[in-house]
Motif scaffolding. Structure first.
Motif, PDB file in Angstrom:
ATOM      1  N   GLN A  17       0.825  -1.212   0.000  1.00  0.00           N
ATOM      2  CA  GLN A  17       0.000   0.000   0.000  1.00  0.00           C
ATOM      3  C   GLN A  17       0.860   1.262   0.000  1.00  0.00           C
ATOM      4  O   GLN A  17       0.557   2.231  -0.704  1.00  0.00           O
ATOM      5  CB  GLN A  17      -0.929   0.002   1.211  1.00  0.00           C
ATOM      6  CG  GLN A  17      -2.005  -1.052   1.169  1.00  0.00           C
ATOM      7  CD  GLN A  17      -2.853  -1.045   2.418  1.00  0.00           C
ATOM      8  OE1 GLN A  17      -3.291   0.006   2.884  1.00  0.00           O
ATOM      9  NE2 GLN A  17      -3.070  -2.219   2.993  1.00  0.00           N
ATOM     10  N   ASP A  19       4.004   1.532  -1.100  1.00  0.00           N
ATOM     11  CA  ASP A  19       4.642   1.636  -2.417  1.00  0.00           C
ATOM     12  C   ASP A  19       3.690   2.272  -3.432  1.00  0.00           C
ATOM     13  O   ASP A  19       4.089   3.142  -4.206  1.00  0.00           O
ATOM     14  CB  ASP A  19       5.090   0.264  -2.928  1.00  0.00           C
ATOM     15  CG  ASP A  19       6.372  -0.229  -2.285  1.00  0.00           C
ATOM     16  OD1 ASP A  19       7.158   0.604  -1.787  1.00  0.00           O
ATOM     17  OD2 ASP A  19       6.584  -1.459  -2.278  1.00  0.00           O
ATOM     18  N   ALA A  20       2.428   1.841  -3.413  1.00  0.00           N
ATOM     19  CA  ALA A  20       1.446   2.380  -4.355  1.00  0.00           C
ATOM     20  C   ALA A  20       1.212   3.867  -4.103  1.00  0.00           C
ATOM     21  O   ALA A  20       1.182   4.677  -5.050  1.00  0.00           O
ATOM     22  CB  ALA A  20       0.136   1.604  -4.256  1.00  0.00           C
ATOM     23  N   LEU A  21       1.057   4.241  -2.837  1.00  0.00           N
ATOM     24  CA  LEU A  21       0.841   5.647  -2.495  1.00  0.00           C
ATOM     25  C   LEU A  21       2.022   6.503  -2.913  1.00  0.00           C
ATOM     26  O   LEU A  21       1.857   7.525  -3.583  1.00  0.00           O
ATOM     27  CB  LEU A  21       0.599   5.795  -0.988  1.00  0.00           C
ATOM     28  CG  LEU A  21       0.611   7.244  -0.471  1.00  0.00           C
ATOM     29  CD1 LEU A  21      -0.538   8.041  -1.059  1.00  0.00           C
ATOM     30  CD2 LEU A  21       0.584   7.258   1.043  1.00  0.00           C
ATOM     31  N   SER A  23       4.329   5.921  -5.037  1.00  0.00           N
ATOM     32  CA  SER A  23       4.452   5.938  -6.494  1.00  0.00           C
ATOM     33  C   SER A  23       3.541   7.012  -7.087  1.00  0.00           C
ATOM     34  O   SER A  23       3.940   7.756  -7.978  1.00  0.00           O
ATOM     35  CB  SER A  23       4.112   4.567  -7.073  1.00  0.00           C
ATOM     36  OG  SER A  23       4.177   4.605  -8.478  1.00  0.00           O
ATOM     37  N   GLU A  24       2.304   7.085  -6.578  1.00  0.00           N
ATOM     38  CA  GLU A  24       1.374   8.123  -7.028  1.00  0.00           C
ATOM     39  C   GLU A  24       1.895   9.524  -6.715  1.00  0.00           C
ATOM     40  O   GLU A  24       1.565  10.477  -7.412  1.00  0.00           O
ATOM     41  CB  GLU A  24       0.006   7.923  -6.393  1.00  0.00           C
ATOM     42  CG  GLU A  24      -0.755   6.716  -6.905  1.00  0.00           C
ATOM     43  CD  GLU A  24      -2.095   6.530  -6.216  1.00  0.00           C
ATOM     44  OE1 GLU A  24      -2.615   7.505  -5.627  1.00  0.00           O
ATOM     45  OE2 GLU A  24      -2.625   5.406  -6.261  1.00  0.00           O
ATOM     46  N   LEU A  25       2.686   9.627  -5.652  1.00  0.00           N
ATOM     47  CA  LEU A  25       3.264  10.915  -5.265  1.00  0.00           C
ATOM     48  C   LEU A  25       4.596  11.182  -5.957  1.00  0.00           C
ATOM     49  O   LEU A  25       5.241  12.195  -5.697  1.00  0.00           O
ATOM     50  CB  LEU A  25       3.452  10.969  -3.744  1.00  0.00           C
ATOM     51  CG  LEU A  25       2.165  10.904  -2.913  1.00  0.00           C
ATOM     52  CD1 LEU A  25       2.492  10.775  -1.436  1.00  0.00           C
ATOM     53  CD2 LEU A  25       1.300  12.129  -3.175  1.00  0.00           C
ATOM     54  N   GLY A  26       5.015  10.260  -6.829  1.00  0.00           N
ATOM     55  CA  GLY A  26       6.239  10.450  -7.608  1.00  0.00           C
ATOM     56  C   GLY A  26       7.518  10.112  -6.877  1.00  0.00           C
ATOM     57  O   GLY A  26       8.577  10.669  -7.189  1.00  0.00           O
ATOM     58  N   ASN A  28       9.685   6.832  -4.324  1.00  0.00           N
ATOM     59  CA  ASN A  28       9.704   5.445  -3.867  1.00  0.00           C
ATOM     60  C   ASN A  28       9.774   5.431  -2.340  1.00  0.00           C
ATOM     61  O   ASN A  28       9.834   6.471  -1.694  1.00  0.00           O
ATOM     62  CB  ASN A  28      10.866   4.671  -4.496  1.00  0.00           C
ATOM     63  CG  ASN A  28      12.217   5.270  -4.175  1.00  0.00           C
ATOM     64  OD1 ASN A  28      12.389   5.965  -3.173  1.00  0.00           O
ATOM     65  ND2 ASN A  28      13.186   5.012  -5.028  1.00  0.00           N
TER      66      ASN A  28
END
Length: 88
Positions: A17, A19-21, A23-26, A28
């Motif tokens: 979860q 990692d996904a968040l 990633s959305e924020l640009g 890692n």
């Protein structure tokens, strides 16, 4: 500045979860963790409020009643009536 490796143990689903968040924020997980560390050092504290869960009024009343030995069996007179209510 020399970098060092840090090993963390994290729940697999929580990491997924996060990692996904991030990633959305640009970014890692490493970048997010570094942001957390820098902000902690800058503020000399954890950079967000950390508190224990405080029970609500209903839970506090139930806890008080149990400490007094009151209502120890709940509103159910049998396991089957309890299960019926839970499955409803």
């Amino acid at each position: 500045m020399k970098n060092v490796n840090v090993t963390l143990r994290v729940d697999e689903d929580l990491k997924r979860q996060a990692d996904a968040l991030f990633s959305e924020l640009g970014m890692n997980l490493t970048t997010a963790f570094n942001i957390f560390l820098r902000q902690s050092v800058r503020e000399q504290q954890i950079p967000f409020r950390v508190s224990k869960n405080v029970p609500n009024a209903i839970t506090l009343a139930a806890m008080d009643a149990s400490e007094r030995g009151e209502d120890m069996h709940g509103p159910y007179d049998s396991v089957s009536s309890l299960m019926e209510a839970l499955n409803a």
